[in-house]
Design an enzyme around this catalytic site. Sequence first.
Site, PDB file in Angstrom:
ATOM      1  N   GLY A   1      40.810  22.536 -44.999  1.00 46.50           N
ATOM      2  CA  GLY A   1      41.270  21.227 -44.543  1.00 46.50           C
ATOM      3  C   GLY A   1      42.755  20.985 -44.732  1.00 46.50           C
ATOM      4  O   GLY A   1      43.585  21.885 -44.550  1.00 46.50           O
TER       5      GLY A   1
ATOM      6  N   GLY B   1      44.551  20.426 -47.479  1.00 50.40           N
ATOM      7  CA  GLY B   1      45.185  21.176 -48.572  1.00 50.40           C
ATOM      8  C   GLY B   1      45.599  22.569 -48.123  1.00 50.40           C
ATOM      9  O   GLY B   1      46.686  23.049 -48.466  1.00 50.40           O
TER      10      GLY B   1
ATOM     11  N   ALA C   1      46.243  23.468 -44.968  1.00 51.94           N
ATOM     12  CA  ALA C   1      47.346  23.316 -44.002  1.00 51.94           C
ATOM     13  C   ALA C   1      48.658  23.005 -44.729  1.00 51.94           C
ATOM     14  O   ALA C   1      49.722  23.543 -44.377  1.00 51.94           O
ATOM     15  CB  ALA C   1      47.012  22.205 -43.004  1.00 51.94           C
TER      16      ALA C   1
ATOM     17  N   SER D   1      44.914   7.628 -48.315  1.00 61.08           N
ATOM     18  CA  SER D   1      44.251   7.449 -47.012  1.00 61.08           C
ATOM     19  C   SER D   1      44.669   6.075 -46.508  1.00 61.08           C
ATOM     20  O   SER D   1      45.086   5.221 -47.309  1.00 61.08           O
ATOM     21  CB  SER D   1      42.730   7.484 -47.229  1.00 61.08           C
ATOM     22  OG  SER D   1      42.035   6.959 -46.111  1.00 61.08           O
TER      23      SER D   1
ATOM     24  N   TYR E   1      34.938   4.773 -51.936  1.00 62.84           N
ATOM     25  CA  TYR E   1      36.022   5.635 -51.444  1.00 62.84           C
ATOM     26  C   TYR E   1      37.284   4.787 -51.253  1.00 62.84           C
ATOM     27  O   TYR E   1      38.377   5.163 -51.693  1.00 62.84           O
ATOM     28  CB  TYR E   1      35.600   6.279 -50.114  1.00 62.84           C
ATOM     29  CG  TYR E   1      36.637   7.196 -49.517  1.00 62.84           C
ATOM     30  CD1 TYR E   1      36.703   8.542 -49.888  1.00 62.84           C
ATOM     31  CD2 TYR E   1      37.563   6.729 -48.577  1.00 62.84           C
ATOM     32  CE1 TYR E   1      37.656   9.392 -49.325  1.00 62.84           C
ATOM     33  CE2 TYR E   1      38.515   7.569 -48.023  1.00 62.84           C
ATOM     34  CZ  TYR E   1      38.560   8.897 -48.393  1.00 62.84           C
ATOM     35  OH  TYR E   1      39.507   9.738 -47.848  1.00 62.84           O
TER      36      TYR E   1
ATOM     37  N   LYS F   1      41.003   5.112 -53.172  1.00 66.79           N
ATOM     38  CA  LYS F   1      42.257   5.367 -52.457  1.00 66.79           C
ATOM     39  C   LYS F   1      43.265   4.225 -52.661  1.00 66.79           C
ATOM     40  O   LYS F   1      44.466   4.462 -52.722  1.00 66.79           O
ATOM     41  CB  LYS F   1      41.978   5.611 -50.967  1.00 66.79           C
ATOM     42  CG  LYS F   1      41.162   6.893 -50.702  1.00 66.79           C
ATOM     43  CD  LYS F   1      41.859   8.151 -51.242  1.00 66.79           C
ATOM     44  CE  LYS F   1      41.149   9.436 -50.872  1.00 66.79           C
ATOM     45  NZ  LYS F   1      41.828  10.646 -51.340  1.00 66.79           N
TER      46      LYS F   1
ATOM     47  N   ASP G   1      40.865  15.456 -38.502  1.00 65.74           N
ATOM     48  CA  ASP G   1      39.855  16.426 -38.081  1.00 65.74           C
ATOM     49  C   ASP G   1      39.594  17.496 -39.152  1.00 65.74           C
ATOM     50  O   ASP G   1      40.079  18.621 -39.030  1.00 65.74           O
ATOM     51  CB  ASP G   1      40.392  17.070 -36.789  1.00 65.74           C
ATOM     52  CG  ASP G   1      39.350  17.902 -36.125  1.00 65.74           C
ATOM     53  OD1 ASP G   1      38.179  17.829 -36.534  1.00 65.74           O
ATOM     54  OD2 ASP G   1      39.712  18.636 -35.192  1.00 65.74           O
ATOM     55  N   THR G   2      38.848  17.141 -40.204  1.00 63.96           N
ATOM     56  CA  THR G   2      38.486  18.108 -41.254  1.00 63.96           C
ATOM     57  C   THR G   2      37.026  17.872 -41.671  1.00 63.96           C
ATOM     58  O   THR G   2      36.369  16.953 -41.187  1.00 63.96           O
ATOM     59  CB  THR G   2      39.372  17.964 -42.519  1.00 63.96           C
ATOM     60  OG1 THR G   2      39.052  16.735 -43.140  1.00 63.96           O
ATOM     61  CG2 THR G   2      40.861  18.051 -42.208  1.00 63.96           C
TER      62      THR G   2
HETATM   63  N1  LIG Z   1      40.161  14.076 -43.198  1.00 63.87           N
HETATM   64  C1  LIG Z   1      40.360  12.769 -43.271  1.00 63.87           C
HETATM   65  O1  LIG Z   1      39.899  11.986 -42.424  1.00 63.87           O
HETATM   66  C2  LIG Z   1      41.207  12.235 -44.364  1.00 63.87           C
HETATM   67  C3  LIG Z   1      41.295  12.836 -45.589  1.00 63.87           C
HETATM   68  N2  LIG Z   1      42.030  12.264 -46.585  1.00 63.87           N
HETATM   69  C4  LIG Z   1      42.115  12.867 -47.906  1.00 63.87           C
HETATM   70  O2  LIG Z   1      42.706  14.140 -47.784  1.00 63.87           O
HETATM   71  C5  LIG Z   1      42.306  14.946 -48.877  1.00 63.87           C
HETATM   72  C6  LIG Z   1      41.846  16.301 -48.361  1.00 63.87           C
HETATM   73  O3  LIG Z   1      40.675  16.137 -47.619  1.00 63.87           O
HETATM   74  P1  LIG Z   1      40.354  16.975 -46.296  1.00 63.87           P
HETATM   75  O4  LIG Z   1      41.128  18.221 -46.265  1.00 63.87           O
HETATM   76  O5  LIG Z   1      40.453  16.063 -45.155  1.00 63.87           O
HETATM   77  O6  LIG Z   1      38.813  17.257 -46.516  1.00 63.87           O
HETATM   78  P2  LIG Z   1      38.037  18.597 -46.912  1.00 63.87           P
HETATM   79  O7  LIG Z   1      36.675  18.163 -47.270  1.00 63.87           O
HETATM   80  O8  LIG Z   1      38.209  19.592 -45.820  1.00 63.87           O
HETATM   81  O9  LIG Z   1      38.821  19.141 -48.175  1.00 63.87           O
HETATM   82  C7  LIG Z   1      38.676  18.619 -49.480  1.00 63.87           C
HETATM   83  C8  LIG Z   1      39.153  19.655 -50.460  1.00 63.87           C
HETATM   84  O10 LIG Z   1      39.010  19.112 -51.760  1.00 63.87           O
HETATM   85  C9  LIG Z   1      38.425  20.115 -52.573  1.00 63.87           C
HETATM   86  N3  LIG Z   1      37.723  19.553 -53.692  1.00 63.87           N
HETATM   87  C10 LIG Z   1      36.710  18.669 -53.697  1.00 63.87           C
HETATM   88  N4  LIG Z   1      36.299  18.424 -54.941  1.00 63.87           N
HETATM   89  C11 LIG Z   1      37.087  19.161 -55.768  1.00 63.87           C
HETATM   90  C12 LIG Z   1      37.156  19.336 -57.173  1.00 63.87           C
HETATM   91  N5  LIG Z   1      36.329  18.719 -58.012  1.00 63.87           N
HETATM   92  N6  LIG Z   1      38.106  20.155 -57.670  1.00 63.87           N
HETATM   93  C13 LIG Z   1      38.941  20.810 -56.849  1.00 63.87           C
HETATM   94  N7  LIG Z   1      38.920  20.691 -55.497  1.00 63.87           N
HETATM   95  C14 LIG Z   1      37.985  19.880 -54.984  1.00 63.87           C
HETATM   96  C15 LIG Z   1      37.501  20.899 -51.646  1.00 63.87           C
HETATM   97  O11 LIG Z   1      37.192  22.165 -52.166  1.00 63.87           O
HETATM   98  C16 LIG Z   1      38.346  20.961 -50.405  1.00 63.87           C
HETATM   99  O12 LIG Z   1      39.213  22.061 -50.433  1.00 63.87           O
HETATM  100  C17 LIG Z   1      41.219  14.170 -49.622  1.00 63.87           C
HETATM  101  O13 LIG Z   1      41.786  13.534 -50.741  1.00 63.87           O
HETATM  102  C18 LIG Z   1      40.794  13.120 -48.584  1.00 63.87           C
HETATM  103  O14 LIG Z   1      40.282  11.968 -49.210  1.00 63.87           O
HETATM  104  C19 LIG Z   1      42.732  11.116 -46.394  1.00 63.87           C
HETATM  105  C20 LIG Z   1      42.685  10.485 -45.206  1.00 63.87           C
HETATM  106  C21 LIG Z   1      41.946  10.991 -44.073  1.00 63.87           C
HETATM  107  C1  LIG Z   2      34.996   7.710 -45.757  1.00 58.91           C
HETATM  108  C2  LIG Z   2      35.713   9.004 -45.666  1.00 58.91           C
HETATM  109  C3  LIG Z   2      36.081   9.387 -44.316  1.00 58.91           C
HETATM  110  C4  LIG Z   2      37.213   9.896 -43.931  1.00 58.91           C
HETATM  111  C5  LIG Z   2      38.377   9.983 -44.808  1.00 58.91           C
HETATM  112  C6  LIG Z   2      39.416   8.950 -44.525  1.00 58.91           C
HETATM  113  O1  LIG Z   2      40.297   8.919 -45.620  1.00 58.91           O
HETATM  114  C7  LIG Z   2      38.871   7.590 -44.302  1.00 58.91           C
HETATM  115  C8  LIG Z   2      39.505   6.696 -43.558  1.00 58.91           C
HETATM  116  C9  LIG Z   2      38.992   5.378 -43.446  1.00 58.91           C
HETATM  117  C10 LIG Z   2      39.440   4.432 -42.624  1.00 58.91           C
HETATM  118  C11 LIG Z   2      40.399   4.627 -41.555  1.00 58.91           C
HETATM  119  C12 LIG Z   2      40.880   3.591 -40.868  1.00 58.91           C
HETATM  120  C13 LIG Z   2      41.863   3.768 -39.854  1.00 58.91           C
HETATM  121  C14 LIG Z   2      42.534   2.686 -39.326  1.00 58.91           C
HETATM  122  C15 LIG Z   2      43.583   2.833 -38.350  1.00 58.91           C
HETATM  123  O2  LIG Z   2      43.937   3.913 -37.886  1.00 58.91           O
HETATM  124  C16 LIG Z   2      44.311   1.616 -37.892  1.00 58.91           C
HETATM  125  O3  LIG Z   2      43.558   0.453 -37.963  1.00 58.91           O
HETATM  126  C17 LIG Z   2      45.600   1.405 -38.701  1.00 58.91           C
HETATM  127  C18 LIG Z   2      45.366   1.386 -40.136  1.00 58.91           C
HETATM  128  C19 LIG Z   2      46.270   1.158 -41.088  1.00 58.91           C
HETATM  129  C20 LIG Z   2      47.658   0.737 -40.866  1.00 58.91           C
HETATM  130  C21 LIG Z   2      48.244   0.331 -42.166  1.00 58.91           C
HETATM  131  C22 LIG Z   2      49.443  -0.504 -41.968  1.00 58.91           C
HETATM  132  O4  LIG Z   2      50.495   0.054 -41.631  1.00 58.91           O
HETATM  133  O5  LIG Z   2      49.337  -1.727 -42.142  1.00 58.91           O
END
Ligand SMILES: NC(=O)C1=CN([C@@H]2O[C@H](COP(=O)(O)OP(=O)(O)OC[C@H]3O[C@@H](n4cnc5c(N)ncnc54)[C@H](O)[C@@H]3O)[C@@H](O)[C@H]2O)C=CC1
Ligand SMILES: CC/C=C\C[C@H](O)/C=C/C=C\C=C\C=C\C(=O)[C@@H](O)C/C=C\CCC(=O)O
Length: 216
Positions: free
Chosen positions: A16, A18, A20, A98, A112, A116, A148-149
């Site tokens: 994901g 990390g 990239a 996030s 969650y 965050k 997209d992860t």
């Molecule tokens: N993909 C999304 O929509 C978004 C993700 N994030 C945040 O980005 C960060 C990375 O997530 P992604 O790459 O998207 O998801 P992902 O699920 O692909 O990656 C998560 C990573 O965290 C690691 N991990 C989980 N528990 C762990 C532990 N106890 N110790 C060490 N490593 C652990 C996993 O092994 C994995 O490599 C997270 O903090 C997530 O909350 C934030 C906003 C949006």
């Molecule tokens: C629950 C785990 C799922 C995915 C991980 C991710 O971290 C979760 C995201 C959750 C909510 C996303 C909401 C997205 C919202 C938008 O794109 C727009 O409404 C704009 C949002 C924020 C703008 C902040 C600002 O500048 O005021």
Amino acid sequence: MSLAGKVAFVTGAAQGLGKAFSEALLKKGAKVEAFETVISCFGGLDIMVNNAGIANEHNYALMVNINLTGVITGTNMAIDLMNREKGGRGGVIVNIASTAGITPEAYFAPIYTGTKHGVVGFTRCWSMNPYIAKMGLRFACLCPAFTDTQILCSTITDYPEDAQKIIQQVGINKVETVTEGFMQLVEDNQCNGAVMVITAQNGIQYHRKPHGISRM
Ligand SMILES: NC(=O)C1=CN([C@@H]2O[C@H](COP(=O)(O)OP(=O)(O)OC[C@H]3O[C@@H](n4cnc5c(N)ncnc54)[C@H](O)[C@@H]3O)[C@@H](O)[C@H]2O)C=CC1
Ligand SMILES: CC/C=C\C[C@H](O)/C=C/C=C\C=C\C=C\C(=O)[C@@H](O)C/C=C\CCC(=O)O
């Protein structure tokens, strides 16, 4: 900051975001290492990325432990290693939050969202500390919307209707766009206290500072 020869540690780098982020740092000449070897092999740490995170509303103790306590622990360890006043080289700590750390749109994921919000507040608070200049440290927070992860795939599986409803409104970020924003935070020495929001609709933006006294 020029990244050539710099030492970085990225938590959760197996996949994901990390993965990239690590690849982007390596491409610019940084060494991305395991924590145990950063001192013994490279003599210090310059870039700490607290990225590991999960989405699991059912096991909330585990989620708070990884998403918030993990970021606090990683930050504390990095401060110890990087603090110029204790023999470190200074550097940057980037915490991955996030948009859920800023707005409560993911109503199906209140815990969650709480973790965050904690990461954003914790990072912002450190960035306001007047002593970090002498320590040679700066702090930044990255707040992507849905990207997209794997964590997004599992969220869509767990909450098919609710997650899809929001995703239809806001779209999905590409990992490349989030990585581009991440590299800006790492390379821009001026961006202490930055909270970067990345959305599919508006791309890379900075979130305004909340009201309060301004020290930085
Ligand atoms: N993909 C999304 O929509 C978004 C993700 N994030 C945040 O980005 C960060 C990375 O997530 P992604 O790459 O998207 O998801 P992902 O699920 O692909 O990656 C998560 C990573 O965290 C690691 N991990 C989980 N528990 C762990 C532990 N106890 N110790 C060490 N490593 C652990 C996993 O092994 C994995 O490599 C997270 O903090 C997530 O909350 C934030 C906003 C949006
Ligand atoms: C629950 C785990 C799922 C995915 C991980 C991710 O971290 C979760 C995201 C959750 C909510 C996303 C909401 C997205 C919202 C938008 O794109 C727009 O409404 C704009 C949002 C924020 C703008 C902040 C600002 O500048 O005021």
